[in-house]
Design an enzyme around this catalytic site. Sequence first.
Site, PDB file in Angstrom:
ATOM      1  CG  HIS A 176       0.448   6.259  -0.796  1.00  0.00           C
ATOM      2  ND1 HIS A 176      -0.743   6.931  -1.423  1.00  0.00           N
ATOM      3  CD2 HIS A 176      -0.161   5.623   0.361  1.00  0.00           C
ATOM      4  CE1 HIS A 176      -1.896   6.318  -0.714  1.00  0.00           C
ATOM      5  NE2 HIS A 176      -1.570   5.569   0.190  1.00  0.00           N
TER       6      HIS A 176
ATOM      7  CG  HIS B  56      -1.814   1.099   1.559  1.00  0.00           C
ATOM      8  ND1 HIS B  56      -3.038   1.143   0.828  1.00  0.00           N
ATOM      9  CD2 HIS B  56      -1.339   2.600   1.717  1.00  0.00           C
ATOM     10  CE1 HIS B  56      -3.720   2.291   1.086  1.00  0.00           C
ATOM     11  NE2 HIS B  56      -2.781   3.104   1.505  1.00  0.00           N
ATOM     12  CD  GLU B  57       1.624   3.606   3.549  1.00  0.00           C
ATOM     13  OE1 GLU B  57       2.205   4.587   2.936  1.00  0.00           O
ATOM     14  OE2 GLU B  57       0.602   3.522   4.313  1.00  0.00           O
TER      15      GLU B  57
END
Length: 371
Positions: free
Chosen positions: A32, A28-29
């Site tokens: 980003h 998920h990170e």
Amino acid sequence: MPDLIQSPSILLTLFAFLLMIGPLIVIHELGHYWAGRLCGVRALAFSVGFGKELWHRIDKRGTRWRIAAFPLGGYVQFAGDADASSRPDPALEGASQDQLKGTLPGAKLWQKMFISFAGPLANLVVAVLIYAGFALALGVPQTAPIVGRFAENSAAQAAGMQLGDRIVSIDGTHIDDFADIVPRVILYPDRTVEIELDRAGRTLLIPVKIARFEDKDEFGNKQERGLLGVGPETTEVARIGPLGAIGYGVRASYERLKMTGVGLGQIVTGERSVGDLSGLPRTAKASGERLTLGWLPFIDLIAFFSINLAFINLLPIPTLDGGHLAMYAAEAVRRKPLDIRSQEWAFRIGLGFVLALAVFVNMNDLIQMFL
């Protein structure tokens, strides 16, 4: 009821939970992070976990890669962020474009939206790839929606459905395969739906009240679900290629994402109990149980949890990715960002809501598990 299996040990449960949640947080990170790099925004820190730093390394771009003591979360802090929540740094208010270059507040609006959306998108891609991998390796069940048998006390049979009937649609939604029936039924116990049938060339419309059914899984966990009480005669497994598998993965992920949204909507409207919300204890328990059943059930749970993680992060709550997207949408309408004070209050309210919700669902989990 299936024969009960002994619940996994605490150590196995903890191992399975960290094995599931750790990689999903990192992915998920990373979504980003890579979106930020593509848009020319500098990352100051990439953290797996919160709290006391256990390890770190600073790369040639100046990004501090860190592992923290509390592993249930993570963040990317971009240049221009005041903290890990991506709240804009008040010191940059009124800064020039040259001063904002390379920072998140200085990025174009579409770039900021892309960076916020990239985390949930990465989780959705994980789910698509898992389901696609299953389809490629194991094939795809293909079952014509023709009634071949009835369960005991079948709601469908009581409503007038007969063996050999082909289910054409449920409440107007076309049914191509028996698997299409599940998401139109499982979340709607006690609801009356209109089912269109093809019976020997004749079209029939019959109302069916979906039965409320409680079964227990292999570990004795109670589950309530809607049930028509029909089944097919036989199921065939079709082999498909990579493109077909990706298509299947997209469809499967979309159906599960939609079911998550419907389930949450039912909780908000009171149609479903808030007790159905799961926190960390029950999620950990489920991960340990699935790993006990084998790697395929465990990986299937990873896909489902990855979808839930994407969905939750897209909710329009400040501090979550969806909250950032909502503020960027407001910026697009106003043609200028919200002022720093408004953003500060939004983040405080959002953080308070998230913390209160986390306390509630986790306490609810413990009550249901041990009382």
